[in-house]
Design a protein around this motif. Structure first.
Motif, PDB file in Angstrom:
ATOM      1  N   PRO A   1       8.209   6.640  -2.321  1.00 33.44           N
ATOM      2  CA  PRO A   1       9.284   5.963  -1.582  1.00 33.44           C
ATOM      3  C   PRO A   1      10.598   6.733  -1.658  1.00 33.44           C
ATOM      4  N   GLU A   2      11.373   6.653  -0.586  1.00 30.26           N
ATOM      5  CA  GLU A   2      12.698   7.273  -0.558  1.00 30.26           C
ATOM      6  C   GLU A   2      13.766   6.289  -1.031  1.00 30.26           C
ATOM      7  N   ARG A   3      13.586   5.010  -0.688  1.00 30.11           N
ATOM      8  CA  ARG A   3      14.551   3.979  -1.091  1.00 30.11           C
ATOM      9  C   ARG A   3      13.792   2.781  -1.646  1.00 30.11           C
ATOM     10  N   VAL A   4      14.204   2.335  -2.827  1.00 35.86           N
ATOM     11  CA  VAL A   4      13.604   1.176  -3.467  1.00 35.86           C
ATOM     12  C   VAL A   4      14.737   0.334  -4.035  1.00 35.86           C
ATOM     13  N   SER A   5      14.658  -0.981  -3.831  1.00 36.30           N
ATOM     14  CA  SER A   5      15.721  -1.844  -4.355  1.00 36.30           C
ATOM     15  C   SER A   5      15.605  -1.964  -5.881  1.00 36.30           C
ATOM     16  N   LEU A   6      16.739  -2.199  -6.502  1.00 38.28           N
ATOM     17  CA  LEU A   6      16.743  -2.370  -7.959  1.00 38.28           C
ATOM     18  C   LEU A   6      15.984  -3.626  -8.360  1.00 38.28           C
ATOM     19  N   LYS A   7      16.003  -4.639  -7.494  1.00 38.57           N
ATOM     20  CA  LYS A   7      15.261  -5.870  -7.788  1.00 38.57           C
ATOM     21  C   LYS A   7      13.762  -5.577  -7.844  1.00 38.57           C
ATOM     22  N   LEU A   8      13.273  -4.741  -6.938  1.00 36.40           N
ATOM     23  CA  LEU A   8      11.860  -4.374  -6.944  1.00 36.40           C
ATOM     24  C   LEU A   8      11.522  -3.559  -8.192  1.00 36.40           C
TER      25      LEU A   8
ATOM     26  N   TYR B   1       0.838  -1.202   0.000  1.00 33.05           N
ATOM     27  CA  TYR B   1       0.000   0.000   0.000  1.00 33.05           C
ATOM     28  C   TYR B   1       0.873   1.253   0.000  1.00 33.05           C
ATOM     29  N   ARG B   2       1.870   1.293   0.879  1.00 34.38           N
ATOM     30  CA  ARG B   2       2.774   2.453   0.934  1.00 34.38           C
ATOM     31  C   ARG B   2       3.562   2.606  -0.361  1.00 34.38           C
ATOM     32  N   LEU B   3       3.969   1.480  -0.945  1.00 38.52           N
ATOM     33  CA  LEU B   3       4.717   1.527  -2.201  1.00 38.52           C
ATOM     34  C   LEU B   3       3.889   2.163  -3.314  1.00 38.52           C
ATOM     35  N   VAL B   4       2.594   1.860  -3.332  1.00 43.11           N
ATOM     36  CA  VAL B   4       1.715   2.373  -4.387  1.00 43.11           C
ATOM     37  C   VAL B   4       1.286   3.812  -4.111  1.00 43.11           C
TER      38      VAL B   4
END
Length: 129
Positions: free
Chosen positions: A50-57, A43-46
């Motif tokens: 975001p301040e930090r997100v992994s490259l895999k995501l 929910y927060r991602l959508v």
């Protein structure tokens, strides 16, 4: 020259374009790609930036929506404005020291005639014993 850099997170727009109107619709698709996130995390991602997100995501989201990272994140950059030389001084008030009597403090002027802290009787009178 300094530059101000900012970004816009566009995951909610991509989901709407792919007829995904609930953030929970993303959970099984992420699980298929080896990414396990809880419902509140998704929910927060959508819905939040975001301040930090992994490259895999990011790679998984690009695979899910058949897009590139530039479709998930829109970057804006502009030259920073120069601050005026007096920046921060517009709220400073210069005190004219000639206005106050030589021996008094600002609080002494405000409370003139009031007894000092701890004194309840006139000066020279020791009070009740």
């Amino acid at each position: 020259m300094k530059r101000d850099v900012d970004y816009t997170w566009r995951l909610a727009e991509l989901m709407a374009n792919h007829q995904m109107h609930n953030s929970t619709d993303l959970i099984p698709r992420l699980n298929e790609r080896g990414i396990t996130l809880s419902r509140p995390q998704v929910y927060r991602l959508v819905h939040q930036r975001p301040e930090r997100v992994s490259l895999k995501l990011i790679a998984a989201l690009c695979d899910i929506f058949d897009c590139g990272p530039e479709d998930l994140v829109t970057v804006t950059a502009a030259n920073a404005r120069k601050k005026a030389a007096s920046a921060g001084r517009e709220n400073v008030v210069e005190l004219n020291k000639a206005v106050r009597p030589y021996d008094s403090s600002p609080l002494g002027i405000i409370y003139a005639g009031a007894p000092r802290a701890g004194r309840t009787s006139p000066a020279g009178d020791p009070g009740p014993r």
